[in-house]
Enzyme design. Structure first.
Site, PDB file in Angstrom:
ATOM      1  N   ASP A 235       0.810  -1.225   0.000  1.00  0.00           N
ATOM      2  CA  ASP A 235       0.000   0.000   0.000  1.00  0.00           C
ATOM      3  C   ASP A 235       0.839   1.269   0.000  1.00  0.00           C
ATOM      4  OD1 ASP A 235      -2.175  -1.691   0.107  1.00  0.00           O
ATOM      5  OD2 ASP A 235      -2.296  -1.616   2.293  1.00  0.00           O
TER       6      ASP A 235
ATOM      7  N   LYS B 168       1.771   2.150  -5.148  1.00  0.00           N
ATOM      8  CA  LYS B 168       2.306   1.604  -6.403  1.00  0.00           C
ATOM      9  C   LYS B 168       1.394   1.907  -7.585  1.00  0.00           C
ATOM     10  CE  LYS B 168       2.341  -2.415  -4.372  1.00  0.00           C
ATOM     11  NZ  LYS B 168       2.100  -2.043  -2.962  1.00  0.00           N
TER      12      LYS B 168
ATOM     13  N   GLY C 189      -4.549  -4.230  -3.832  1.00  0.00           N
ATOM     14  CA  GLY C 189      -5.535  -3.205  -4.154  1.00  0.00           C
ATOM     15  C   GLY C 189      -4.763  -1.961  -4.524  1.00  0.00           C
ATOM     16  N   HIS C 190      -4.738  -1.635  -5.786  1.00  0.00           N
ATOM     17  CA  HIS C 190      -3.930  -0.506  -6.265  1.00  0.00           C
ATOM     18  C   HIS C 190      -4.856   0.638  -6.681  1.00  0.00           C
ATOM     19  CE1 HIS C 190      -0.310  -3.347  -7.213  1.00  0.00           C
ATOM     20  NE2 HIS C 190      -0.689  -3.369  -5.958  1.00  0.00           N
TER      21      HIS C 190
ATOM     22  N   GLN D  69       1.973  -6.022  -3.205  1.00  0.00           N
ATOM     23  CA  GLN D  69       2.431  -6.147  -1.814  1.00  0.00           C
ATOM     24  C   GLN D  69       3.738  -5.343  -1.637  1.00  0.00           C
ATOM     25  OE1 GLN D  69       1.413  -9.515  -3.374  1.00  0.00           O
ATOM     26  NE2 GLN D  69      -0.503  -8.562  -2.878  1.00  0.00           N
TER      27      GLN D  69
ATOM     28  N   GLY E 112     -10.800  -3.042   3.296  1.00  0.00           N
ATOM     29  CA  GLY E 112     -11.387  -1.952   4.081  1.00  0.00           C
ATOM     30  C   GLY E 112     -10.941  -1.944   5.535  1.00  0.00           C
TER      31      GLY E 112
ATOM     32  N   VAL F 138       2.565  14.162  -3.330  1.00  0.00           N
ATOM     33  CA  VAL F 138       1.988  15.071  -2.330  1.00  0.00           C
ATOM     34  C   VAL F 138       0.459  14.995  -2.272  1.00  0.00           C
ATOM     35  CG1 VAL F 138       3.946  16.658  -2.291  1.00  0.00           C
ATOM     36  CG2 VAL F 138       2.133  16.990  -3.987  1.00  0.00           C
ATOM     37  N   GLY F 139      -0.093  13.909  -2.778  1.00  0.00           N
ATOM     38  CA  GLY F 139      -1.540  13.718  -2.749  1.00  0.00           C
ATOM     39  C   GLY F 139      -1.882  12.520  -3.603  1.00  0.00           C
TER      40      GLY F 139
HETATM   41  P1  GDP Z   1      -0.769   0.367  -3.562  1.00  0.00           P
HETATM   42  O1  GDP Z   1      -1.368  -0.914  -3.102  1.00  0.00           O
HETATM   43  O2  GDP Z   1       0.706   0.420  -3.336  1.00  0.00           O
HETATM   44  O3  GDP Z   1      -1.139   0.716  -4.976  1.00  0.00           O
HETATM   45  O4  GDP Z   1      -1.398   1.496  -2.629  1.00  0.00           O
HETATM   46  P2  GDP Z   1      -2.939   1.629  -2.197  1.00  0.00           P
HETATM   47  O5  GDP Z   1      -3.724   2.137  -3.348  1.00  0.00           O
HETATM   48  O6  GDP Z   1      -3.411   0.389  -1.538  1.00  0.00           O
HETATM   49  O7  GDP Z   1      -2.824   2.693  -1.026  1.00  0.00           O
HETATM   50  C1  GDP Z   1      -2.294   3.940  -1.228  1.00  0.00           C
HETATM   51  C2  GDP Z   1      -3.356   4.959  -0.788  1.00  0.00           C
HETATM   52  O8  GDP Z   1      -2.766   6.234  -0.651  1.00  0.00           O
HETATM   53  C3  GDP Z   1      -4.450   5.144  -1.824  1.00  0.00           C
HETATM   54  O9  GDP Z   1      -5.631   5.474  -1.170  1.00  0.00           O
HETATM   55  C4  GDP Z   1      -3.944   6.311  -2.663  1.00  0.00           C
HETATM   56  O10 GDP Z   1      -5.003   7.013  -3.295  1.00  0.00           O
HETATM   57  C5  GDP Z   1      -3.287   7.159  -1.614  1.00  0.00           C
HETATM   58  N1  GDP Z   1      -2.117   7.952  -2.037  1.00  0.00           N
HETATM   59  C6  GDP Z   1      -1.145   7.618  -2.922  1.00  0.00           C
HETATM   60  N2  GDP Z   1      -0.192   8.569  -2.938  1.00  0.00           N
HETATM   61  C7  GDP Z   1      -0.555   9.504  -2.035  1.00  0.00           C
HETATM   62  C8  GDP Z   1       0.051  10.720  -1.566  1.00  0.00           C
HETATM   63  O11 GDP Z   1       1.135  11.118  -1.970  1.00  0.00           O
HETATM   64  N3  GDP Z   1      -0.641  11.417  -0.608  1.00  0.00           N
HETATM   65  C9  GDP Z   1      -1.836  10.998  -0.119  1.00  0.00           C
HETATM   66  N4  GDP Z   1      -2.414  11.749   0.816  1.00  0.00           N
HETATM   67  N5  GDP Z   1      -2.422   9.864  -0.535  1.00  0.00           N
HETATM   68  C10 GDP Z   1      -1.785   9.112  -1.465  1.00  0.00           C
HETATM   69  P1  IMO Z   2      -0.886  -4.164  -2.284  1.00  0.00           P
HETATM   70  O1  IMO Z   2      -0.435  -4.700  -3.622  1.00  0.00           O
HETATM   71  C1  IMO Z   2      -1.030  -4.582   2.026  1.00  0.00           C
HETATM   72  C2  IMO Z   2      -1.127  -8.645   3.640  1.00  0.00           C
HETATM   73  C3  IMO Z   2      -2.412  -9.085   4.319  1.00  0.00           C
HETATM   74  C4  IMO Z   2      -1.855 -10.066   5.331  1.00  0.00           C
HETATM   75  C5  IMO Z   2      -0.724 -10.734   4.552  1.00  0.00           C
HETATM   76  C6  IMO Z   2      -1.113 -12.047   3.895  1.00  0.00           C
HETATM   77  O2  IMO Z   2      -2.184  -3.452  -2.335  1.00  0.00           O
HETATM   78  O3  IMO Z   2       0.195  -3.387  -1.627  1.00  0.00           O
HETATM   79  P2  IMO Z   2      -2.650 -12.769   1.836  1.00  0.00           P
HETATM   80  O4  IMO Z   2      -3.999 -12.281   1.399  1.00  0.00           O
HETATM   81  O5  IMO Z   2      -1.578 -12.564   0.847  1.00  0.00           O
HETATM   82  O6  IMO Z   2      -2.714 -14.170   2.369  1.00  0.00           O
HETATM   83  O7  IMO Z   2      -2.295 -11.848   3.132  1.00  0.00           O
HETATM   84  O8  IMO Z   2      -0.336  -9.806   3.565  1.00  0.00           O
HETATM   85  N1  IMO Z   2      -1.308  -8.151   2.256  1.00  0.00           N
HETATM   86  C7  IMO Z   2      -1.236  -6.862   1.918  1.00  0.00           C
HETATM   87  N2  IMO Z   2      -1.071  -5.760   2.681  1.00  0.00           N
HETATM   88  N3  IMO Z   2      -1.098  -4.464   0.690  1.00  0.00           N
HETATM   89  C8  IMO Z   2      -1.232  -5.555  -0.091  1.00  0.00           C
HETATM   90  O9  IMO Z   2      -1.186  -5.487  -1.441  1.00  0.00           O
HETATM   91  C9  IMO Z   2      -1.354  -6.822   0.520  1.00  0.00           C
HETATM   92  N4  IMO Z   2      -1.516  -8.085   0.060  1.00  0.00           N
HETATM   93  C10 IMO Z   2      -1.483  -8.883   1.132  1.00  0.00           C
HETATM   94  O10 IMO Z   2      -3.045  -7.993   4.932  1.00  0.00           O
HETATM   95  O11 IMO Z   2      -1.282  -9.380   6.412  1.00  0.00           O
HETATM   96 MG    MG Z   3      -2.875  -1.605  -1.823  1.00  0.00          MG
END
Ligand code: GDP
Ligand code: IMO
Ligand code: MG
Length: 422
Positions: free
Chosen positions: A12, A15, A39-40, A223, A301, A412-413
């Site tokens: 998270d 990416k 979840g990207h 991940q 969530g 920055v957002g």
């Molecule tokens: P990923 O799994 O690495 O693609 O990241 P996620 O989408 O799961 O989580 C990143 C969260 O941070 C998302 O809700 C993005 O919209 C948000 N986000 C990404 N870059 C920034 C940033 O620079 N600032 C803020 N405030 N939110 C960001």
């Molecule tokens: P992205 O690509 C954050 C975590 C789960 C759990 C552990 C094992 O969005 O960054 P699994 O479902 O693989 O058996 O879960 O890994 N986990 C993540 N945490 N971002 C993810 O993906 C994750 N994918 C799995 O919360 O702790």
């Molecule tokens: Mg994610």
């Protein structure tokens, strides 16, 4: 050349956002591991999209998006993702190509995930319950079903054999699970029919041909390094290699084809699910990060646990991945903190250490922090590196110096536009 974009923490990091920003520079975007546990999030033109299996280059006209052999695919989630993008006029048949060697997540894989977690009780992994672990277990146990099998006559029979075995395993676990297999299978087979409308390829051949033609590829990690099956905080990890080497096996590219390795990290740290997290905060600072950063899992969530940046862990991830450029996300969330902290050593077995040790659980590790002066300015409207506050620049310079790699992007957002090249 193929460049890699990898999360350096527990996932998270942002990416999806950065892959979307960088896609204009590439011909192909490819996912190489993980599955719908990812979840990207992408935000542009006032719209928000969360992608689980589809690579984050899908909104750009030019790029081809590949789901590589190292990925595990849940047909039901995949179909939903495609259906959710119906307003975008994307020609999925030509823009989204799927490796025949990618493994399929069956409905019973998800049930096995739930049974395993239930049996573990308090020591559960905190899995996303998407069936990731059981599907990779069937892959390495040489029982799995692959996308290419869908083109074979006996695939349904193989599905039934494997499902029967899974049902036996579930009863072996001896935990209460509430499910209606008939209902699950109805959705599954509808989704399989939809999946068959897409294009299956021998992705390793396609990718190597593309490289030979001089095309550029960006591999999108899922991940993060600390969730890597080998190098993460085992057993609280996912079931794939999330680190750079995973891109070689998950796409069929040789190490000498790898160009840049973009390492992405948050200016602080988050983690979803169970497992050790030495810099975790349980105070107001942690709550502020969670609130301002909207730290809720994009897939489940669940609230994300928050804490200070861990530079020992970051350095470890930089080393294992061979990171050539860093990208720092969510600096805007730290605006307003009087003092910032970053872990710069651990106290472990009676002495201070500067590497990531075997066991960072609980009492084993105490964190030593370095403090930094915070900044007050709102970063979210800034577009130029020159505008960034001095204290933020000092924080970045310290990080660069500590891990030995330069930061090239400061985000920055959440919006595509809130991205500063430095
Ligand atoms: P990923 O799994 O690495 O693609 O990241 P996620 O989408 O799961 O989580 C990143 C969260 O941070 C998302 O809700 C993005 O919209 C948000 N986000 C990404 N870059 C920034 C940033 O620079 N600032 C803020 N405030 N939110 C960001
Ligand atoms: P992205 O690509 C954050 C975590 C789960 C759990 C552990 C094992 O969005 O960054 P699994 O479902 O693989 O058996 O879960 O890994 N986990 C993540 N945490 N971002 C993810 O993906 C994750 N994918 C799995 O919360 O702790
Ligand atoms: Mg994610």
């Amino acid at each position: 050349m193929i460049d890699l974009l990898l999360g350096l923490q527990w996932g998270d990091e942002g990416k999806g956002k950065i892959v979307d920003v960088l896609t204009k520079n590439y011909d192909i975007i490819a996912r190489f591991q993980g599955g719908p546990n990812a979840g990207h999030t992408l935000i542009f033109d006032g719209n928000k999209h969360v992608l689980h299996t589809i690579p984050s280059g899908i909104f750009h006209e030019r790029a081809i998006n590949i789901v590589g052999n190292g990925v595990v695919i849940d047909p039901v989630i995949f179909k939903n993702e495609i259906d959710n993008l119906s307003g975008y006029n994307i020609d999925f048949k030509t823009k989204l190509l799927i490796s025949r060697k990618a493994h399929i997540i069956l409905p019973t894989h998800r049930l096995l995930d739930a049974a395993s977690e239930k049996m573990k009780g308090k020591s559960k992994i905190g899995s996303t319950l998407k069936g990731i672990g059981p599907t990779y277990m069937d892959k390495t146990g040489r029982n799995g079903l692959r996308i290419g099998d869908l083109e074979m006559k006996d695939w349904k029979e193989r599905y039934q054999n494997l499902t029967r075995k899974h049902l036996n395993m579930i009863s072996f676990y001896g935990v209460e699970l509430d499910f209606d297999l008939e209902e699950l299978e109805k959705d599954f087979f509808t989704a399989i029919d939809a999946l068959k409308e897409l294009t299956f390829i021998d992705s390793e051949e396609y990718i190597n041909q593309a490289l030979a033609k001089g095309q550029s590829i960006l591999a999108e990690g899922a991940q993060g390094s600390l969730l890597d099956i080998d190098f993460g905080t085992y057993p609280f990890v996912t079931s794939s290699n999330t680190t750079a080497a995973g891109a070689c096996t998950g796409l069929g590219v040789a190490p000498n084809k790898i160009g840049d390795v973009f390492g992405i990290f948050k200016a602080y740290t988050t983690r979803v699910g169970s497992g050790p997290f030495p810099t975790e905060l349980f105070d107001e600072d942690g709550k502020t990060m969670a609130k301002v950063g909207h730290e809720f899992g994009a897939t489940t969530g669940r609230p994300r646990r928050c804490g200070w940046l861990d530079l020992i862990a970051l350095k470890y991830a930089v080393q294992i991945n061979g990171v050539t450029q860093l990208m720092m996300m969510k600096g805007d969330v730290l605006s307003g903190f009087e003092v910032l902290k970053a872990c710069t050593s651990y106290h472990y077995k009676g002495k201070d250490i500067f590497h990531f040790p075997y066991n960072i659980e609980g009492e084993n590790v105490k964190v030593n922090y370095t403090e930094f002066e915070g900044w007050k300015e709102d970063l979210t409207q800034m577009t130029d590196a020159g505008e960034l506050p001095k204290n933020l620049k000092d924080y970045i310079a310290f990080i660069e110096d500590f891990v030995g790699v330069k930061v090239h992007i400061v985000s920055v957002g959440p919006d595509r536009k809130q991205t500063i090249m430095v």
